[in-house]
Write a protein that holds these residues in place. Structure first.
Motif, PDB file in Angstrom:
ATOM      1  N   VAL A 224       9.033  -9.438 -16.991  1.00  0.00           N
ATOM      2  CA  VAL A 224       7.865 -10.059 -17.615  1.00  0.00           C
ATOM      3  C   VAL A 224       7.012 -10.659 -16.500  1.00  0.00           C
ATOM      4  N   ILE A 225       5.788 -10.178 -16.380  1.00  0.00           N
ATOM      5  CA  ILE A 225       4.881 -10.652 -15.338  1.00  0.00           C
ATOM      6  C   ILE A 225       3.725 -11.386 -15.998  1.00  0.00           C
ATOM      7  N   VAL A 226       3.533 -12.638 -15.621  1.00  0.00           N
ATOM      8  CA  VAL A 226       2.484 -13.464 -16.205  1.00  0.00           C
ATOM      9  C   VAL A 226       1.243 -13.378 -15.329  1.00  0.00           C
ATOM     10  N   VAL A 253       8.144 -13.269 -13.679  1.00  0.00           N
ATOM     11  CA  VAL A 253       7.328 -13.445 -12.484  1.00  0.00           C
ATOM     12  C   VAL A 253       6.010 -14.085 -12.906  1.00  0.00           C
ATOM     13  N   ASN A 254       5.635 -15.179 -12.248  1.00  0.00           N
ATOM     14  CA  ASN A 254       4.372 -15.862 -12.571  1.00  0.00           C
ATOM     15  C   ASN A 254       3.517 -15.950 -11.319  1.00  0.00           C
ATOM     16  N   ILE A 255       2.386 -15.219 -11.330  1.00  0.00           N
ATOM     17  CA  ILE A 255       1.438 -15.284 -10.216  1.00  0.00           C
ATOM     18  C   ILE A 255       0.070 -15.740 -10.724  1.00  0.00           C
ATOM     19  N   ALA A 256       0.052 -16.397 -11.886  1.00  0.00           N
ATOM     20  CA  ALA A 256      -1.205 -16.811 -12.503  1.00  0.00           C
ATOM     21  C   ALA A 256      -1.440 -18.312 -12.335  1.00  0.00           C
ATOM     22  N   ARG A 257      -0.882 -19.106 -13.238  1.00  0.00           N
ATOM     23  CA  ARG A 257      -0.971 -20.560 -13.179  1.00  0.00           C
ATOM     24  C   ARG A 257       0.370 -21.147 -13.610  1.00  0.00           C
ATOM     25  N   GLY A 258       0.779 -22.218 -12.940  1.00  0.00           N
ATOM     26  CA  GLY A 258       2.062 -22.832 -13.245  1.00  0.00           C
ATOM     27  C   GLY A 258       2.150 -23.348 -14.657  1.00  0.00           C
ATOM     28  N   ALA A 278      13.717 -15.947 -11.829  1.00  0.00           N
ATOM     29  CA  ALA A 278      12.292 -16.247 -11.933  1.00  0.00           C
ATOM     30  C   ALA A 278      11.672 -16.228 -10.548  1.00  0.00           C
ATOM     31  N   GLY A 279      10.551 -15.528 -10.412  1.00  0.00           N
ATOM     32  CA  GLY A 279       9.783 -15.511  -9.174  1.00  0.00           C
ATOM     33  C   GLY A 279       8.455 -16.197  -9.410  1.00  0.00           C
ATOM     34  N   LEU A 280       8.206 -17.267  -8.688  1.00  0.00           N
ATOM     35  CA  LEU A 280       7.040 -18.108  -8.959  1.00  0.00           C
ATOM     36  C   LEU A 280       6.194 -18.294  -7.706  1.00  0.00           C
ATOM     37  N   ASP A 281       4.936 -17.884  -7.792  1.00  0.00           N
ATOM     38  CA  ASP A 281       3.990 -18.240  -6.743  1.00  0.00           C
ATOM     39  C   ASP A 281       3.186 -19.460  -7.152  1.00  0.00           C
TER      40      ASP A 281
END
Length: 344
Positions: A224-226, A253-258, A278-281
């Motif tokens: 799931v990629i946000v 995976v979240n590369i949008a907003r926390g 979970a992969g979080l930028d």
């Protein structure tokens, strides 16, 4: 993304290196809201490569005054100052913002939501390639248990790892980043579901569903990629119920907003093994405080909101500005147009 690209030096690139490109669909304002051509100001501080972009686009640079018609704003931290500038100079009819996500400017934009001007444009789509590349890197690292492997101090004997080939991937969002993620996933023969505001089909996706159907697609998702915009409607769209619905072998995976993810619920899901990792930028809060449980989890991989570095962003923002300056002069359509009421 929350960067201040104007402060970055414009990188030198050889002619043989293409570099990144924007992933956007042109969008034209209505005739009523199309801004009047005129002098363009850069604020709150100027940057040489941005000034060059304005002039290369055929624009006329000028000071911030009553004649200003266009404003290129280069900071996400000076929201109150932008508000003041627009109040003091009501003749400004076009505002270019520096990031793809403009949620920090939402309070200012909403005050102009019932007015045809200023026209708001952002960098949405401009940074799609580097951010999508980072999303793919996080996805592969999670599936191959890099968070655990990189923390190890002895040779592991238990085989672990999941191949990306042929997996079910859910991408939340349908903007330029989502489109580029789909392109990068093509070699992996993934089955892709797009979750967006409407069920209007997205080219390249196996299926498209509205946001109201998110809970229906999570149980079969492997990844799931946000990649959605942060609004009042999407705040904490991933919480305990969503993590409970996901497979224990699925990754987020979240590369949008926390703020799109409930951090406490994510920590609980990782601790319980409810999801694989979970992969979080991006995080909430951000920066993530020292000692936060996410730093300690061997199921979490965190990067410090650097899916696109200033060096990557500088030429992309400059190209966006050149394009929209030409549009202000009457040449073509504006791109990256933002709906001030919706906030993206």
């Amino acid at each position: 993304m929350s960067r201040e690209p104007a402060k970055a030096p414009a990188p030198e690139q050889s002619e043989s290196r293409r570099g990144h490109r924007a992933v956007v669909t042109p969008s034209a304002p209505s005739a009523q809201s199309r801004p009047t051509p005129g002098p363009i100001a850069v604020g709150p501080d100027e940057a040489p490569h941005i000034v060059d972009a304005v002039t290369e686009g055929g624009g006329t640079l000028g000071p911030m005054d009553d004649d200003t018609r266009g404003l290129v704003w280069l900071s996400h931290r000076s929201v109150d100052e932008l508000d003041r500038v627009l109040t003091e100079h009501p003749g400004i009819e076009w505002v270019q913002l520096p990031m793809a996500g403009v949620d920090m400017f939402a309070p200012v934009m909403k005050r102009y939501a019932d007015q045809p001007r200023p026209l708001w444009t952002s960098a949405k789509g401009a940074y799609s390639e580097p951010v999508a590349e980072h999303a793919l890197a996080l996805t592969l690292a999670l599936l191959r248990v890099f968070p655990e492997r990189t923390r190890a101090t002895s040779w592991a004997t238990e085989p672990k790892g999941i191949s990306l080939y042929g997996l079910d991937v859910v991408i939340v969002g349908a903007g330029g980043i989502a489109l580029e993620i789909m392109r990068l996933l093509e070699p992996f023969d993934a089955r892709i579901t797009i979750v967006r505001r409407s069920a209007d089909p997205v080219d390249g996706a196996d299926r498209t569903v509205p946001a109201s159907s998110l809970s229906e697609v999570l149980p079969t998702a492997d990844v799931v990629i946000v990649a959605a915009a942060m609004t009042s409607d999407t705040s904490k769209m991933f919480g305990a119920a969503e993590f409970e619905a996901m497979k224990s072998t699925a990754v987020l995976v979240n590369i949008a907003r926390g703020g799109l993810v409930d951090t406490d619920a994510l920590v609980a899901a990782l601790d319980a093994g409810a999801i694989w990792g979970a992969g979080l930028d991006v995080t909430d809060p951000e920066p993530l405080p020292d000692g936060h449980p996410l730093w300690m989890s061997d199921r979490a991989l965190i990067t410090p909101h650097q899916a696109d570095t200033p060096e990557m962003v500088a030429p992309l923002l400059a190209e966006r500005i050149r394009h929209n300056v030409r549009a202000l002069g009457g040449e073509g359509d504006f791109i990256g147009v933002v709906d001030p009421a919706a906030g993206y």
